[in-house]
Design an enzyme around this catalytic site. Sequence first.
Site, mmCIF file in Angstrom:
data_model
loop_
_atom_site.group_PDB
_atom_site.id
_atom_site.type_symbol
_atom_site.label_atom_id
_atom_site.label_comp_id
_atom_site.label_asym_id
_atom_site.label_seq_id
_atom_site.Cartn_x
_atom_site.Cartn_y
_atom_site.Cartn_z
ATOM 1 N N GLU A 5 73.823 58.761 16.302
ATOM 2 C CA GLU A 5 72.786 59.405 17.084
ATOM 3 C C GLU A 5 73.284 60.776 17.522
ATOM 4 O O GLU A 5 74.448 61.126 17.309
ATOM 5 C CB GLU A 5 72.425 58.554 18.305
ATOM 6 C CG GLU A 5 73.586 58.300 19.246
ATOM 7 C CD GLU A 5 73.284 57.261 20.314
ATOM 8 O OE1 GLU A 5 72.255 56.566 20.213
ATOM 9 O OE2 GLU A 5 74.089 57.132 21.250
ATOM 10 N N HIS A 57 71.057 56.523 25.491
ATOM 11 C CA HIS A 57 72.469 56.285 25.726
ATOM 12 C C HIS A 57 73.105 57.435 26.494
ATOM 13 O O HIS A 57 72.720 58.596 26.342
ATOM 14 C CB HIS A 57 73.217 56.109 24.398
ATOM 15 C CG HIS A 57 72.970 54.796 23.760
ATOM 16 N ND1 HIS A 57 73.089 54.597 22.400
ATOM 17 C CD2 HIS A 57 72.621 53.593 24.266
ATOM 18 C CE1 HIS A 57 72.822 53.336 22.110
ATOM 19 N NE2 HIS A 57 72.532 52.712 23.229
#
Length: 293
Positions: free
Chosen positions: A209, A248
């Site tokens: 990511e 996150h």
Amino acid sequence: MSVLINSSSKVIVQGFTGNEGSFHAQQMIEYGTNVVGGVTPGKGGSTHLGKPVFNTVEDAVVATGANTSIIFVPPAFAADAILEAADAGIKVIITITEGIPVKDMMKVKPYVKKKGATLIGPNCPGVITPGEAKVGIMPGFVFKAGRVGVVSKSGTLTYEAADQISKAGLGVSTAIGIGGDPIIGTSTKEAVQLLMEDPETDAIVMIGEIGGNYEADAARWIKENGNKKPVVGFIAGQTAPAGRRMGHAGAIIGGKDDTAEAKMRIMRENGIYVAETPGEIGEVMAKALGVDA
């Protein structure tokens, strides 16, 4: 063969009698994981889910020979739980807890490494070797046994990748959810290396990511070591704006190489097959292996 966990792993659950620990321990037991007991300070000597409860990890290791631990301990106490597991000789420590303070992890990570243990997480879904053991919170039914390894920073995308791999007529050797926090015990490169060295893993899916350099480091390592196995990569956060955290704690664009576009370019430059969307992972892997999806 597998990496990190298998049917011979002896697993204890730290935070065993809490709500999260109880629920997921039961799921792991039902999957067939060799859960040999758990730890809840003050409840040693009792039984929970048909397994013994111990006051300390050391007590559990002495009594059961445990070599693997999964941690469901609140963030304020989770770092101490990791240190306790490492001190007791646990070799694979899987930490599900989200929100452990970064300053705690700065101390924990080098200490665990010095002890010769492998830390997965924190803030991760765990590890699964389909048909053998599940040490985590992932839905076991999604994972079909096979020869494709999975490394992922995202729990949900780990499950999606496993589903796509299964739909392509393939299966998973071991899936490792490394976690999405800024400081984690095992990097993408280290997890990929484990699977590269596993003789029963033929190919690898690497899911990353935005933010950080884990995927770029892994991609360059893969090329430097001869692209020994096909690797399919996917990067989440392709539409994320710079400077904004996306889900996150570690998923924030801080520089030009932190963007999804840059990471995908780096992966391609290093011989990795890139899937543009999660739904393409199985199809791209099938092509990389030269099989019909």
